[in-house]
Design a protein around this motif. Structure first.
Motif, PDB file in Angstrom:
ATOM      1  N   ASP A 196       0.830  -1.206   0.000  1.00  0.00           N
ATOM      2  CA  ASP A 196       0.000   0.000   0.000  1.00  0.00           C
ATOM      3  C   ASP A 196       0.863   1.254   0.000  1.00  0.00           C
ATOM      4  O   ASP A 196       0.546   2.233  -0.663  1.00  0.00           O
ATOM      5  CB  ASP A 196      -0.909   0.008   1.227  1.00  0.00           C
ATOM      6  N   ASP A 197       1.991   1.211   0.744  1.00  0.00           N
ATOM      7  CA  ASP A 197       2.891   2.365   0.848  1.00  0.00           C
ATOM      8  C   ASP A 197       4.293   1.914   0.448  1.00  0.00           C
ATOM      9  O   ASP A 197       4.944   1.152   1.165  1.00  0.00           O
ATOM     10  CB  ASP A 197       2.882   2.898   2.286  1.00  0.00           C
ATOM     11  N   SER A 198       4.760   2.373  -0.694  1.00  0.00           N
ATOM     12  CA  SER A 198       6.066   1.942  -1.203  1.00  0.00           C
ATOM     13  C   SER A 198       7.226   2.434  -0.340  1.00  0.00           C
ATOM     14  O   SER A 198       8.342   1.917  -0.436  1.00  0.00           O
ATOM     15  CB  SER A 198       6.261   2.441  -2.642  1.00  0.00           C
ATOM     16  N   ALA A 276      -0.531   2.247  10.858  1.00  0.00           N
ATOM     17  CA  ALA A 276      -1.470   2.357   9.732  1.00  0.00           C
ATOM     18  C   ALA A 276      -1.221   1.315   8.639  1.00  0.00           C
ATOM     19  O   ALA A 276      -2.170   0.706   8.124  1.00  0.00           O
ATOM     20  CB  ALA A 276      -1.404   3.762   9.149  1.00  0.00           C
ATOM     21  N   ASN A 277       0.032   1.088   8.279  1.00  0.00           N
ATOM     22  CA  ASN A 277       0.320   0.128   7.208  1.00  0.00           C
ATOM     23  C   ASN A 277      -0.051  -1.295   7.620  1.00  0.00           C
ATOM     24  O   ASN A 277      -0.560  -2.078   6.807  1.00  0.00           O
ATOM     25  CB  ASN A 277       1.808   0.180   6.837  1.00  0.00           C
ATOM     26  N   VAL A 278       0.186  -1.625   8.886  1.00  0.00           N
ATOM     27  CA  VAL A 278      -0.172  -2.951   9.395  1.00  0.00           C
ATOM     28  C   VAL A 278      -1.683  -3.139   9.329  1.00  0.00           C
ATOM     29  O   VAL A 278      -2.183  -4.200   8.931  1.00  0.00           O
ATOM     30  CB  VAL A 278       0.327  -3.118  10.846  1.00  0.00           C
ATOM     31  N   ARG A 279      -2.402  -2.101   9.702  1.00  0.00           N
ATOM     32  CA  ARG A 279      -3.870  -2.154   9.682  1.00  0.00           C
ATOM     33  C   ARG A 279      -4.387  -2.474   8.273  1.00  0.00           C
ATOM     34  O   ARG A 279      -5.301  -3.289   8.091  1.00  0.00           O
ATOM     35  CB  ARG A 279      -4.420  -0.804  10.152  1.00  0.00           C
ATOM     36  N   LYS A 280      -3.794  -1.864   7.264  1.00  0.00           N
ATOM     37  CA  LYS A 280      -4.214  -2.096   5.878  1.00  0.00           C
ATOM     38  C   LYS A 280      -3.879  -3.519   5.427  1.00  0.00           C
ATOM     39  O   LYS A 280      -4.657  -4.156   4.716  1.00  0.00           O
ATOM     40  CB  LYS A 280      -3.556  -1.068   4.957  1.00  0.00           C
ATOM     41  N   GLU A 281      -2.717  -4.004   5.834  1.00  0.00           N
ATOM     42  CA  GLU A 281      -2.331  -5.379   5.474  1.00  0.00           C
ATOM     43  C   GLU A 281      -3.267  -6.405   6.123  1.00  0.00           C
ATOM     44  O   GLU A 281      -3.601  -7.423   5.519  1.00  0.00           O
ATOM     45  CB  GLU A 281      -0.884  -5.639   5.905  1.00  0.00           C
ATOM     46  N   ILE A 282      -3.676  -6.144   7.361  1.00  0.00           N
ATOM     47  CA  ILE A 282      -4.601  -7.042   8.059  1.00  0.00           C
ATOM     48  C   ILE A 282      -5.918  -7.157   7.287  1.00  0.00           C
ATOM     49  O   ILE A 282      -6.440  -8.254   7.046  1.00  0.00           O
ATOM     50  CB  ILE A 282      -4.865  -6.546   9.495  1.00  0.00           C
ATOM     51  N   LYS A 341      11.716  -1.787  18.135  1.00  0.00           N
ATOM     52  CA  LYS A 341      10.825  -0.920  17.372  1.00  0.00           C
ATOM     53  C   LYS A 341       9.443  -1.552  17.228  1.00  0.00           C
ATOM     54  O   LYS A 341       9.299  -2.773  17.372  1.00  0.00           O
ATOM     55  CB  LYS A 341      11.393  -0.667  15.973  1.00  0.00           C
ATOM     56  N   PRO A 342       8.427  -0.763  16.941  1.00  0.00           N
ATOM     57  CA  PRO A 342       7.121  -1.353  16.615  1.00  0.00           C
ATOM     58  C   PRO A 342       7.188  -1.992  15.232  1.00  0.00           C
ATOM     59  O   PRO A 342       8.141  -1.769  14.485  1.00  0.00           O
ATOM     60  CB  PRO A 342       6.176  -0.144  16.634  1.00  0.00           C
ATOM     61  N   LEU A 343       6.176  -2.764  14.889  1.00  0.00           N
ATOM     62  CA  LEU A 343       6.157  -3.433  13.589  1.00  0.00           C
ATOM     63  C   LEU A 343       5.402  -2.598  12.563  1.00  0.00           C
ATOM     64  O   LEU A 343       4.359  -2.019  12.860  1.00  0.00           O
ATOM     65  CB  LEU A 343       5.515  -4.807  13.718  1.00  0.00           C
ATOM     66  N   PHE A 344       5.925  -2.568  11.360  1.00  0.00           N
ATOM     67  CA  PHE A 344       5.329  -1.788  10.282  1.00  0.00           C
ATOM     68  C   PHE A 344       4.731  -2.665   9.190  1.00  0.00           C
ATOM     69  O   PHE A 344       4.195  -2.166   8.209  1.00  0.00           O
ATOM     70  CB  PHE A 344       6.378  -0.844   9.684  1.00  0.00           C
TER      71      PHE A 344
END
Length: 528
Positions: A196-198, A276-282, A341-344
Motif C-alpha cells: 500500500d505504501d512503497s 497504519a500500514n499494518v492495519r491495511k495489510e490485516i 521498534k514497533p512493527l510496520f
C-alpha cells in the motif's frame, strides 16, 4: 594457566553441569545461559568457553536451590513432581498447543499426568482410560481436548467465547493437509506481494541498519546483559539516556519517508493498536481468507492471521501479554536489553506463523487417535450437552448417552485475574464475533472483593451442577485453581461433591515480570 584450566567448552560445561546437578543438562541449556548473560562468554579462537566458577555460582544461586526455596516460601506440601521442571519450553508447547497464544492455560503435561493410563509408574491411581469421555466446561484454547485425543479419550469442550472455540477446533480438525498447504501458500504469496505504501520497506530497511549499528555499539550482546545481571550498569538510567538518543534518529526517518503511524484516539481496537500500514495489510489478508471455500482451511488461516496480528500490535515486547499504551516509536526493550521498534508490516510474522502452523498440524496428525470431540460455544451453566452433541455428531451422541462422561479436567477462571474476551479484542474486532463479557465468571473487571467472590462461587457451582447430570457414576472431577480465598471447599459443598485429594504444584514458567514463587492446586472432587 590457572584460568585456562577453569574454562570449559559448551560440551564440557554440559557434562560438568549434569554431574554437578545430578540431572541432564544439554549443550543448548548452557548456550542459553551464555546468550542471556547468565554466565560470561569467553572467546578462545573459534570456540566459546565458560568459566566453571561462573557456572557453579549460577547454579548454586538459583537452580540448585530452587526447590528448597520454593518449599520454604510456599510450604512443604508442594508437589515438585508436578512442576515438570525437567521440560523445555518446546516440550510444554508441543505440536498444536502453540498454534495461538492464550493467557491462563495450563501445560499439556499436567493434563496428561492425570488422564494418561500409560504413565501409572509415576502414580498409583488411574482416573481415565482409552474410550472414556472427558469434559472441559472452561475449555479455553483446548489443551484438555487435544491431550485427550492424543490419549485415545473422547472429549467435549464448552466455552462462552466463540474465538476460543475456533482455536480449539483448528487444533483438532482432520485436514486434507495437501489442500491446506496450497491455500496457505497462495495466501502467503498474496500478502508478500501486497503493497500500500512503497516507502515502508525503504524506511524500515534504513531503520534496521541504524538500529543494528546503535545496538552493537551501546548494547553489545551478551556483554551488556552480563553487566546488567551483576549490577555493573545502572540499567534504568542508561536505557533512558540511550532511548532518547536513538529516538531522534527514528523521528528523522519518519519525517523523511512521511510514515503514517496510527489513530491514537480511535475507539476501535484495530485502529488504535496498529501502525497504519499494518492495519491495511490485516484487512487485505482477511479479505483473501474470506474467499477460501474449505471451512476448515478458512478457520486455520484465520487463526494464523490472529496469531500474527497479536504479535504485530503497537506495544513493547514486555507488555505484549497485558497492553498499556500504544507504542509507535522505538524504545528500550527490557526483555531483549536493547533498542527495539514497533512493527510496520505483518509479512514476516505471517510467513513465520504459517510455516509453523503447517508443521505443527502435520506433527499432531501423526499422534491423533480415532476419537470423537465436540466443541460447544455455549454457557456452561445452561448448556444441554446431550442435545448439542447430537446436533453435531450422531455416532458420538450414541456413545455419550450410553456411557456418559467419566469426568472433568478443567481450569476455571481465577477470580478477578483475566478478562478473557478482552485478551483477544483484536480477533473479535476483525472476525466480528459477538462478545459475551457479561457472561464471564470471575473476570478481572469485577475485581476480587467479597461481592465478586460470592458471584464467582455461585457461577462455578452453577457450572458443576449443570454438568453433573451428564457424568457417569463414580466420576472424577479435577479443577486447577489458585484458591487464595479458599472458595473451592464451599463450591464443592454447594454441588454435593467432596474434595478427596488436592495436589499443590509450583508454577515455574510465567510470562509476567513478577517471577516470585507461585503455586496452584489441582482439586480432586467426587460425589459425596
Amino acid at each position: 594457566m590457572q584460568q585456562t584450566k577453569q574454562l570449559l567448552t559448551i560440551k564440557e560445561a554440559s557434562i560438568w553441569a549434569s554431574d554437578f546437578l545430578k540431572r541432564g543438562i544439554s549443550e543448548s541449556n548452557i548456550s542459553y545461559l551464555v546468550q542471556y548473560g547468565k554466565v560470561q562468554k569467553h572467546n578462545c579462537g573459534t570456540s566459546v568457553f565458560v568459566d566453571i566458577d561462573d557456572l557453579k555460582k549460577y547454579y548454586e544461586s538459583y537452580n540448585g536451590n530452587r526447590e528448597f526455596n520454593w518449599k520454604k516460601k510456599l510450604g512443604d506440601d508442594l508437589n515438585w513432581a508436578l512442576s515438570f521442571d525437567n521440560l523445555r519450553e518446546k516440550d510444554t508447547t508441543k505440536h498444536v498447543h502453540r498454534l495461538h497464544p492464550y493467557k491462563g492455560k495450563f501445560i499439556p503435561q499436567l493434563v496428561q499426568y492425570f488422564i494418561d493410563d500409560h504413565i501409572d509408574n509415576f502414580k498409583k491411581d488411574v482416573y481415565f482410560k482409552s474410550g472414556d469421555i472427558i469434559l472441559d466446561p472452561f475449555s479455553g484454547s483446548g489443551t484438555t481436548l487435544v491431550q485427550a485425543n492424543e490419549m485415545g479419550i473422547h472429549a467435549i469442550g464448552v466455552d462462552i467465547s466463540q474465538f476460543n472455540c475456533m482455536i480449539t477446533e483448528t487444533k483438532l480438525f482432520d485436514y486434507d493437509l495437501s489442500a491446506l498447504e496450497n491455500d496457505v501458500k497462495r495466501l502467503r504469496k498474496s500478502i508478500a506481494n501486497y503493497e500500500d505504501d512503497s516507502n515502508i520497506t525503504i524506511f524500515e530497511n534504513e531503520l534496521l541498519v541504524k538500529m543494528a549499528e546503535f545496538n552493537n555499539k551501546y548494547f553489545p550482546s551478551p556483554e551488556f546483559k552480563y553487566k546488567v545481571q551483576r549490577g555493573q550498569i545502572d540499567e534504568k538510567k542508561y536505557s533512558i539516556e540511550k532511548e532518547r538518543e536513538f529516538l531522534k534518529i527514528y523521528n528523522d526517518l519518519v519525517k523523511k519517508y512521511k510514515i503514517e503511524l496510527n489513530h491514537f484516539t480511535a475507539k476501535n481496537f484495530l485502529d488504535r493498536w496498529y501502525i497504519a500500514n499494518v492495519r491495511k495489510e490485516i484487512d487485505f489478508a482477511f479479505e483473501q481468507i474470506k474467499k477460501i471455500k474449505n471451512v476448515k482451511n478458512k478457520k486455520a488461516l484465520a487463526v494464523i492471521l490472529s496469531r500474527t496480528i497479536r504479535s504485530c500490535r503497537a506495544t513493547t515486547h514486555s507488555d505484549l501479554a497485558t497492553l498499556k499504551d500504544p507504542q509507535v516509536t522505538t524504545y528500550y526493550c527490557w526483555k531483549h536489553k536493547k533498542i527495539c521498534k514497533p512493527l510496520f508490516s505483518i509479512k514476516d510474522w505471517f510467513d513465520r506463523y504459517a510455516i509453523d502452523t503447517i508443521s505443527r498440524l502435520k506433527y499432531f496428525s501423526k499422534l491423533k487417535t480415532n476419537t470423537y470431540f465436540a466443541v460447544l460455544p455455549i454457557d456452561s451453566r445452561t448448556v444441554n450437552i446431550f442435545a448439542e452433541v447430537e446436533k453435531r455428531n450422531k455416532k458420538f451422541s450414541e456413545i455419550l448417552k450410553k456411557q456418559k462422561i467419566k469426568g472433568i479436567f478443567t481450569s476455571p477462571p481465577y477470580v478477578g485475574q483475566i478478562d478473557y474476551h478482552e485478551q483477544h479484542a483484536y480477533a473479535y474486532d476483525l472476525f466480528g464475533f459477538k462478545r459475551q463479557d457479561d457472561k464471564e465468571i470471575g473476570p478481572l473487571y469485577k475485581g476480587q472483593g467479597l461481592e465478586a467472590r460470592n458471584s464467582y462461587v455461585a457461577g462455578i457451582a452453577y457450572v458443576l451442577q449443570n454438568c453433573r447430570q451428564y457424568l457417569a457414576n463414580n466420576f472424577d472431577v479435577f479443577l486447577v485453581a489458585n484458591d487464595k480465598y479458599n472458595l473451592y471447599p464451599v463450591i464443592a459443598d454447594k454441588v454435593g461433591m467432596k474434595i478427596v485429594n488436592q495436589f499443590k504444584r509450583p508454577v515455574l514458567n510465567r510470562t509476567e515480570r513478577d517471577k516470585s514463587p507461585y503455586s496452584e492446586i489441582i482439586f480432586h472432587l467426587k460425589d459425596k
